[in-house]
Design a protein around this motif. Structure first.
Motif, PDB file in Angstrom:
ATOM      1  N   GLN A  15      -1.422   3.164   1.664  1.00 27.03           N
ATOM      2  CA  GLN A  15      -2.401   2.383   2.418  1.00 27.03           C
ATOM      3  C   GLN A  15      -3.341   3.291   3.204  1.00 27.03           C
ATOM      4  O   GLN A  15      -4.521   2.980   3.346  1.00 27.03           O
ATOM      5  CB  GLN A  15      -1.708   1.415   3.376  1.00 27.03           C
ATOM      6  N   SER A  16      -2.831   4.397   3.692  1.00 25.15           N
ATOM      7  CA  SER A  16      -3.665   5.289   4.503  1.00 25.15           C
ATOM      8  C   SER A  16      -4.791   5.935   3.698  1.00 25.15           C
ATOM      9  O   SER A  16      -5.794   6.349   4.262  1.00 25.15           O
ATOM     10  CB  SER A  16      -2.812   6.365   5.180  1.00 25.15           C
ATOM     11  N   SER A  17      -4.637   6.007   2.382  1.00 23.54           N
ATOM     12  CA  SER A  17      -5.693   6.604   1.561  1.00 23.54           C
ATOM     13  C   SER A  17      -6.403   5.577   0.670  1.00 23.54           C
ATOM     14  O   SER A  17      -7.241   5.945  -0.140  1.00 23.54           O
ATOM     15  CB  SER A  17      -5.127   7.742   0.710  1.00 23.54           C
ATOM     16  N   CYS A  18      -6.091   4.307   0.859  1.00 20.82           N
ATOM     17  CA  CYS A  18      -6.718   3.251   0.060  1.00 20.82           C
ATOM     18  C   CYS A  18      -8.096   2.933   0.624  1.00 20.82           C
ATOM     19  O   CYS A  18      -8.237   2.597   1.798  1.00 20.82           O
ATOM     20  CB  CYS A  18      -5.846   1.996   0.071  1.00 20.82           C
ATOM     21  N   CYS A  42      -6.747  -8.451   0.305  1.00 17.77           N
ATOM     22  CA  CYS A  42      -6.024  -7.938  -0.870  1.00 17.77           C
ATOM     23  C   CYS A  42      -4.532  -7.780  -0.568  1.00 17.77           C
ATOM     24  O   CYS A  42      -4.158  -7.038   0.342  1.00 17.77           O
ATOM     25  CB  CYS A  42      -6.605  -6.596  -1.305  1.00 17.77           C
ATOM     26  N   PRO A  43      -3.668  -8.441  -1.338  1.00 19.87           N
ATOM     27  CA  PRO A  43      -2.224  -8.329  -1.136  1.00 19.87           C
ATOM     28  C   PRO A  43      -1.610  -7.092  -1.795  1.00 19.87           C
ATOM     29  O   PRO A  43      -0.422  -6.830  -1.638  1.00 19.87           O
ATOM     30  CB  PRO A  43      -1.680  -9.603  -1.784  1.00 19.87           C
ATOM     31  N   ARG A  44      -2.429  -6.323  -2.535  1.00 16.60           N
ATOM     32  CA  ARG A  44      -1.901  -5.182  -3.290  1.00 16.60           C
ATOM     33  C   ARG A  44      -2.140  -3.840  -2.614  1.00 16.60           C
ATOM     34  O   ARG A  44      -1.742  -2.814  -3.149  1.00 16.60           O
ATOM     35  CB  ARG A  44      -2.522  -5.174  -4.689  1.00 16.60           C
ATOM     36  N   LYS A  45      -2.790  -3.821  -1.456  1.00 14.84           N
ATOM     37  CA  LYS A  45      -3.088  -2.544  -0.786  1.00 14.84           C
ATOM     38  C   LYS A  45      -1.803  -1.756  -0.553  1.00 14.84           C
ATOM     39  O   LYS A  45      -0.844  -2.260   0.016  1.00 14.84           O
ATOM     40  CB  LYS A  45      -3.790  -2.782   0.546  1.00 14.84           C
ATOM     41  N   GLY A  46      -1.818  -0.523  -1.020  1.00 12.91           N
ATOM     42  CA  GLY A  46      -0.668   0.345  -0.861  1.00 12.91           C
ATOM     43  C   GLY A  46       0.369   0.215  -1.951  1.00 12.91           C
ATOM     44  O   GLY A  46       1.303   0.999  -2.019  1.00 12.91           O
ATOM     45  N   GLU A  63     -11.088  -3.657 -15.274  1.00 13.24           N
ATOM     46  CA  GLU A  63     -11.648  -2.916 -14.149  1.00 13.24           C
ATOM     47  C   GLU A  63     -10.736  -1.747 -13.807  1.00 13.24           C
ATOM     48  O   GLU A  63      -9.629  -1.639 -14.328  1.00 13.24           O
ATOM     49  CB  GLU A  63     -11.733  -3.810 -12.904  1.00 13.24           C
ATOM     50  N   LEU A  64     -11.204  -0.934 -12.879  1.00  7.47           N
ATOM     51  CA  LEU A  64     -10.415   0.158 -12.325  1.00  7.47           C
ATOM     52  C   LEU A  64     -10.267  -0.080 -10.822  1.00  7.47           C
ATOM     53  O   LEU A  64     -11.104  -0.747 -10.217  1.00  7.47           O
ATOM     54  CB  LEU A  64     -11.090   1.495 -12.598  1.00  7.47           C
ATOM     55  N   PRO A  65      -9.226   0.451 -10.207  1.00  3.45           N
ATOM     56  CA  PRO A  65      -9.030   0.233  -8.768  1.00  3.45           C
ATOM     57  C   PRO A  65     -10.052   0.982  -7.911  1.00  3.45           C
ATOM     58  O   PRO A  65     -10.683   1.946  -8.349  1.00  3.45           O
ATOM     59  CB  PRO A  65      -7.616   0.758  -8.521  1.00  3.45           C
ATOM     60  N   ALA A  66     -10.193   0.533  -6.677  1.00  3.88           N
ATOM     61  CA  ALA A  66     -11.163   1.086  -5.722  1.00  3.88           C
ATOM     62  C   ALA A  66     -11.033   2.592  -5.555  1.00  3.88           C
ATOM     63  O   ALA A  66     -12.042   3.289  -5.409  1.00  3.88           O
ATOM     64  CB  ALA A  66     -11.002   0.406  -4.372  1.00  3.88           C
ATOM     65  N   CYS A  67      -9.831   3.111  -5.574  1.00  7.01           N
ATOM     66  CA  CYS A  67      -9.598   4.530  -5.302  1.00  7.01           C
ATOM     67  C   CYS A  67     -10.257   5.456  -6.324  1.00  7.01           C
ATOM     68  O   CYS A  67     -10.381   6.652  -6.075  1.00  7.01           O
ATOM     69  CB  CYS A  67      -8.114   4.815  -5.191  1.00  7.01           C
TER      70      CYS A  67
END
Length: 101
Positions: free
Chosen positions: A47-50, A57-61, A75-79
């Motif tokens: 989560q600290s680097s997301c 969003c329920p998937r953070k971390g 799609e690809l994730p935000a990171c």
């Protein structure tokens, strides 16, 4: 206790001796493997680097769930996007290629 081994594919495990039922990590409910050993999900660290700006969003971390969700949507994730692009929420494969071409 029977130990599982990698098959060479990052998401497939095979039993010792190469016989028996082949299982995927997802089927086994395992989030991550390192060196053939189960790892616990490091939600707080992740989560600290997301950089995801979608607040409900329920998937953070929980990276494995995030990747699985976005891949289903093609799609690809935000990171994987720079912050300025991530804020547009355009996480398409086309946008990714356009950025890193």
């Amino acid at each position: 206790m029977q130990r599982e081994y990698h098959s060479g594919h990052p998401n497939i495990l095979i039993p010792p001796g190469g016989t028996g039922e082949i299982k995927s990590k997802v089927d086994l409910g395992i989030k991550a493997y390192e060196g053939g050993r189960r790892m616990e999900c490091r939600v707080e660290k992740n989560q600290s680097s997301c950089n995801c700006t979608y607040e409900p969003c329920p998937r953070k971390g929980i990276c494995c769930e995030c990747i699985r969700y976005h891949w289903k949507m093609k799609e690809l994730p935000a990171c994987l996007f720079p912050d300025d692009v991530e804020k547009t929420w355009d996480r398409s494969l086309a946008r990714f290629i356009e950025i890193y071409r």
